[in-house]
Structure formats: structure tokens, C-alpha cells
Scaffold this active site. Structure first.
Site, PDB file in Angstrom:
ATOM      1  N   ASP A  34       0.862  -1.187   0.000  1.00 27.39           N
ATOM      2  CA  ASP A  34       0.000   0.000   0.000  1.00 27.39           C
ATOM      3  C   ASP A  34       0.897   1.234   0.000  1.00 27.39           C
ATOM      4  O   ASP A  34       2.083   1.144   0.328  1.00 27.39           O
ATOM      5  CB  ASP A  34      -0.943   0.022   1.215  1.00 27.39           C
ATOM      6  CG  ASP A  34      -2.274   0.716   0.911  1.00 27.39           C
ATOM      7  OD1 ASP A  34      -3.289   0.017   0.719  1.00 27.39           O
ATOM      8  OD2 ASP A  34      -2.279   1.970   0.843  1.00 27.39           O
ATOM      9  N   VAL A  57       2.061   1.729  -6.440  1.00 29.18           N
ATOM     10  CA  VAL A  57       2.125   0.838  -7.609  1.00 29.18           C
ATOM     11  C   VAL A  57       2.157   1.599  -8.932  1.00 29.18           C
ATOM     12  O   VAL A  57       2.421   1.008  -9.984  1.00 29.18           O
ATOM     13  CB  VAL A  57       0.953  -0.187  -7.626  1.00 29.18           C
ATOM     14  CG1 VAL A  57       1.013  -1.099  -6.411  1.00 29.18           C
ATOM     15  CG2 VAL A  57      -0.408   0.506  -7.749  1.00 29.18           C
ATOM     16  N   ASN A  83      -5.154  -5.044  -6.798  1.00 36.05           N
ATOM     17  CA  ASN A  83      -6.392  -4.532  -6.200  1.00 36.05           C
ATOM     18  C   ASN A  83      -6.355  -3.021  -5.958  1.00 36.05           C
ATOM     19  O   ASN A  83      -7.413  -2.389  -5.898  1.00 36.05           O
ATOM     20  CB  ASN A  83      -6.623  -5.287  -4.883  1.00 36.05           C
ATOM     21  CG  ASN A  83      -7.661  -4.620  -4.010  1.00 36.05           C
ATOM     22  OD1 ASN A  83      -8.868  -4.721  -4.258  1.00 36.05           O
ATOM     23  ND2 ASN A  83      -7.211  -3.896  -2.978  1.00 36.05           N
ATOM     24  N   TYR A 147     -12.601   6.669 -14.424  1.00 37.54           N
ATOM     25  CA  TYR A 147     -12.659   5.416 -13.647  1.00 37.54           C
ATOM     26  C   TYR A 147     -13.149   4.250 -14.515  1.00 37.54           C
ATOM     27  O   TYR A 147     -12.508   3.191 -14.576  1.00 37.54           O
ATOM     28  CB  TYR A 147     -13.586   5.612 -12.445  1.00 37.54           C
ATOM     29  CG  TYR A 147     -13.664   4.426 -11.514  1.00 37.54           C
ATOM     30  CD1 TYR A 147     -12.646   4.160 -10.607  1.00 37.54           C
ATOM     31  CD2 TYR A 147     -14.757   3.568 -11.534  1.00 37.54           C
ATOM     32  CE1 TYR A 147     -12.713   3.071  -9.747  1.00 37.54           C
ATOM     33  CE2 TYR A 147     -14.842   2.474 -10.677  1.00 37.54           C
ATOM     34  CZ  TYR A 147     -13.821   2.229  -9.783  1.00 37.54           C
ATOM     35  OH  TYR A 147     -13.890   1.148  -8.939  1.00 37.54           O
TER      36      TYR A 147
HETATM   37  N1  LIG Z   1     -15.795  -0.728  -3.109  1.00 41.94           N
HETATM   38  C1  LIG Z   1     -16.460  -0.870  -4.232  1.00 41.94           C
HETATM   39  O1  LIG Z   1     -17.668  -0.649  -4.293  1.00 41.94           O
HETATM   40  C2  LIG Z   1     -15.743  -1.318  -5.478  1.00 41.94           C
HETATM   41  C3  LIG Z   1     -16.523  -1.663  -6.586  1.00 41.94           C
HETATM   42  C4  LIG Z   1     -15.891  -2.058  -7.749  1.00 41.94           C
HETATM   43  C5  LIG Z   1     -14.521  -2.127  -7.800  1.00 41.94           C
HETATM   44  N2  LIG Z   1     -13.771  -1.795  -6.717  1.00 41.94           N
HETATM   45  C6  LIG Z   1     -12.315  -1.874  -6.841  1.00 41.94           C
HETATM   46  O2  LIG Z   1     -11.796  -2.692  -5.806  1.00 41.94           O
HETATM   47  C7  LIG Z   1     -10.477  -2.262  -5.475  1.00 41.94           C
HETATM   48  C8  LIG Z   1     -10.364  -2.044  -3.978  1.00 41.94           C
HETATM   49  O3  LIG Z   1     -11.289  -1.054  -3.627  1.00 41.94           O
HETATM   50  P1  LIG Z   1     -11.729  -0.725  -2.125  1.00 41.94           P
HETATM   51  O4  LIG Z   1     -13.144  -0.329  -2.210  1.00 41.94           O
HETATM   52  O5  LIG Z   1     -11.290  -1.782  -1.202  1.00 41.94           O
HETATM   53  O6  LIG Z   1     -10.875   0.634  -1.914  1.00 41.94           O
HETATM   54  P2  LIG Z   1     -10.257   1.327  -0.618  1.00 41.94           P
HETATM   55  O7  LIG Z   1     -10.126   2.774  -0.980  1.00 41.94           O
HETATM   56  O8  LIG Z   1     -10.982   0.960   0.618  1.00 41.94           O
HETATM   57  O9  LIG Z   1      -8.800   0.664  -0.568  1.00 41.94           O
HETATM   58  C9  LIG Z   1      -7.887   0.893  -1.602  1.00 41.94           C
HETATM   59  C10 LIG Z   1      -6.469   0.812  -1.052  1.00 41.94           C
HETATM   60  O10 LIG Z   1      -5.570   0.992  -2.163  1.00 41.94           O
HETATM   61  C11 LIG Z   1      -4.526   1.861  -1.755  1.00 41.94           C
HETATM   62  N3  LIG Z   1      -3.971   2.506  -2.944  1.00 41.94           N
HETATM   63  C12 LIG Z   1      -4.584   3.379  -3.779  1.00 41.94           C
HETATM   64  N4  LIG Z   1      -3.745   3.771  -4.739  1.00 41.94           N
HETATM   65  C13 LIG Z   1      -2.575   3.115  -4.531  1.00 41.94           C
HETATM   66  C14 LIG Z   1      -1.312   3.112  -5.190  1.00 41.94           C
HETATM   67  N5  LIG Z   1      -1.094   3.862  -6.278  1.00 41.94           N
HETATM   68  N6  LIG Z   1      -0.339   2.331  -4.703  1.00 41.94           N
HETATM   69  C15 LIG Z   1      -0.538   1.580  -3.597  1.00 41.94           C
HETATM   70  N7  LIG Z   1      -1.692   1.560  -2.913  1.00 41.94           N
HETATM   71  C16 LIG Z   1      -2.698   2.326  -3.382  1.00 41.94           C
HETATM   72  C17 LIG Z   1      -5.190   2.834  -0.793  1.00 41.94           C
HETATM   73  O11 LIG Z   1      -4.233   3.479   0.045  1.00 41.94           O
HETATM   74  C18 LIG Z   1      -6.151   1.915  -0.037  1.00 41.94           C
HETATM   75  O12 LIG Z   1      -5.551   1.361   1.110  1.00 41.94           O
HETATM   76  C19 LIG Z   1     -10.216  -0.995  -6.308  1.00 41.94           C
HETATM   77  O13 LIG Z   1      -9.480  -1.329  -7.469  1.00 41.94           O
HETATM   78  C20 LIG Z   1     -11.612  -0.541  -6.672  1.00 41.94           C
HETATM   79  O14 LIG Z   1     -11.632   0.232  -7.862  1.00 41.94           O
HETATM   80  C21 LIG Z   1     -14.361  -1.400  -5.541  1.00 41.94           C
END
Ligand SMILES: NC(=O)c1ccc[n+]([C@@H]2O[C@H](COP(=O)([O-])OP(=O)(O)OC[C@H]3O[C@@H](n4cnc5c(N)ncnc54)[C@H](O)[C@@H]3O)[C@@H](O)[C@H]2O)c1
Length: 250
Positions: A34, A57, A83, A147
Site C-alpha cells: 500500500d 504501484v 487490487n 474510472y
Molecule cells: N468498493 C467498491 O464498491 C468497489 C466496486 C468495484 C470495484 N472496486 C475496486 O476494488 C479495489 C479495492 O477497492 P476498495 O473499495 O477496497 O478501496 P479502498 O479505498 O478501501 O482501498 C484501496 C487501497 O488501495 C490503496 N492505494 C490506492 N492507490 C494506490 C497506489 N497507487 N499504490 C498503492 N496503494 C494504493 C489505498 O491506500 C487503499 O488502502 C479498487 O481497485 C476498486 O476500484 C471497488
């Protein structure tokens, strides 16, 4: 037999943290990546079998420096879960290039960089890649020019990876989550949006982080040994339905 090792990006919270915890319960080691240092430190504390790696990343130099450290720490890599993601929603007219790039560099560049850099280790173990896209990559919606486009790119990138890496025994699959109540989603979902999602989803609710993690961990397991190049919506049925569901229910 030695434990398998998974890299989970964006592991400090949400879906990434739930995926880390499920891998650990199934006996895997996890390299938690992260870029949020305090959140990563807190999340990794007390998780036996997991180690935190601070890394953005989207930064090629950080990725190039981090993957060898993970390889050295665990002695190999069996799975990569791309992720980490950011959700920054806005109308086309208000999506300036900096905003577009901010979304693309994590959501799409990050997946490319992490996958390319771990390829030697994944080939050595005949490993698996699971990329986390979104239902926003399958269906267009308002405010998602960056997005949604980034996530559609992740879907195609997965198919490219499956096509090219299959001969090395490396599988690549993509998961498209529906809405999950994480920090990312709650930052952009009002109560009105939550209600509309409930209406449009046959299972009539949001998913949980663990429900997404279950499919990720399955795709990395030997039980999915003949599954590659697939795009799986874990979305309560959202993607499969058309208009009129609330009216038909009533
Ligand atoms: N929550 C939803 O409804 C949902 C729906 C569809 C897709 N997603 C996808 O699932 C994945 C996880 O989402 P989530 O809801 O758990 O998000 P979240 O924001 O709770 O967690 C995301 C994590 O990624 C880290 N992060 C972001 N950019 C980064 C980078 N460049 N390098 C390293 N770490 C980084 C953040 O610090 C955070 O800890 C994402 O790709 C999101 O697009 C989520």
C-alpha cells in the site's frame, strides 16, 4: 510443503485487507502493498504470515525496488492481486488531464507495472494474476469517464495477459466487483445512490469485502487450475439484468 505467497496491492483496507486475511486463513503468506504508510502499518500489525511493503504501484521505480524485496523475503511469488485502485468521479468537462492521469496511473498503469515486474517469479511458480476491475468497466455510467475507462482497460489487459502468459503456465483473470461499502465507495455513494443500487441488484444489497475475497482466493487456488482469461462479475447479479427490475419485483 512450503507456504504459497500472494502479493495483494491496496492491502491496507477494504477489499485488499479482506483478501489478505482470507489468504492467511487458507495458509498462504501475504506481501501487503500500500502507499498509505500509517494505514498499512496498522493493518499488518498482528497478521501472522503477512509483511507490509510501502509502495506506490503507479511509480515504476518503487515497483522495481519492491518486488525483489518481496521475492527475497518469501523466496518466491505464487499470486499477484492487483487490487489498488482510486475512484475519482466527475463529468467529462471537469475531468482535466491531471485528474484523468491520477486515475489511470493507479488503476491501469499500476496493474501493468506490477504484473510485468513480477512475471519472472510468477513464471517460476506457474502462478496466477487476479486483476480487480469493476462493474464500471463493464457498463458505462455517469461521472466515470476516467474510472470506467481505466477499469475497461484492466479487463482487456487481463485478456492480453491470459493470451500471452498461458504458455508459461501463468493464469490471469479479472474480477468486477459490484458495490461494496468500503472507504472508496462510501466517498462517492450518497444514500440516493445506495438505494438505486439496491433497486438494480437482484440480490438487493451491496456485497461484502469477504464475498469479493472468496472469488479472488479461489481463482488463485489449484481448484481454478483451468480457468484463465475470464472476467467474473461479483455483483449480486447487477451486470446480468436490464431495465425494470424494481417494477417487476413489485
Ligand atoms: N468498493 C467498491 O464498491 C468497489 C466496486 C468495484 C470495484 N472496486 C475496486 O476494488 C479495489 C479495492 O477497492 P476498495 O473499495 O477496497 O478501496 P479502498 O479505498 O478501501 O482501498 C484501496 C487501497 O488501495 C490503496 N492505494 C490506492 N492507490 C494506490 C497506489 N497507487 N499504490 C498503492 N496503494 C494504493 C489505498 O491506500 C487503499 O488502502 C479498487 O481497485 C476498486 O476500484 C471497488
Amino acid at each position: 510443503m512450503d507456504s504459497k505467497t500472494a502479493i495483494v496491492t491496496g492491502a491496507a483496507r477494504g477489499i485488499g485487507l479482506a483478501t489478505t486475511q482470507l489468504f492467511l486463513r487458507e495458509g498462504w503468506n501475504v506481501a501487503m502493498i500500500d502507499r498509505d504508510a500509517p494505514a498499512l502499518e496498522t493493518a499488518a500489525a498482528g497478521l501472522e504470515g503477512a509483511q507490509p511493503f510501502l509502495c506506490d504501484v503507479s511509480d515504476p521505480e518503487q515497483v522495481a525496488a519492491t518486488v525483489p524485496r518481496i521475492d527475497a523475503a518469501f523466496g518466491g511469488i505464487n499470486a499477484l492481486i492487483n487490487n489498488a485502485g482510486v475512484a475519482d468521479f466527475g463529468p467529462i468537462a471537469e475531468t482535466d488531464f491531471a485528474r484523468w492521469r491520477r486515475v489511470m496511473e493507479t488503476n491501469l498503469d499500476g496493474v501493468f507495472l506490477m504484473s510485468q515486474t513480477t512475471l519472472p517469479q510468477l513464471r517460476a511458480r506457474k502462478g496466477a494474476i487476479v486483476n480487480i476491475a469493476s462493474i464500471s468497466g463493464l457498463r458505462a455510467s455517469t461521472l466515470r469517464v476516467a474510472y470506467g475507462t481505466s477499469k475497461a482497460g484492466v479487463i482487456q489487459l487481463t485478456k492480453q495477459q491470459a493470451a500471452e502468459l498461458g504458455e508459461f503456465g501463468v493464469r490471469a483473470n479479472c474480477i468486477c466487483p459490484g458495490p461494496v461499502r468500503t472507504k472508496l465507495a462510501m466517498a462517492v455513494h450518497s444514500q440516493e445512490i445506495i438505494d438505486a443500487y439496491h433497486d438494480a441488484i437482484p440480490l438487493n444489497r451491496y456485497g461484502s469485502e469477504t464475498e469479493i475475497a472468496e472469488v479472488i482466493v479461489f481463482l488463485c487456488s489449484d481448484r481454478a487450475s483451468y480457468v484463465t482469461g475470464q472476467v467474473i462479475a461479483v455483483d449480486g447479479g447487477f451486470e446480468s439484468t436490464g431495465v425494470g427490475l424494481p417494477a417487476l419485483r413489485a
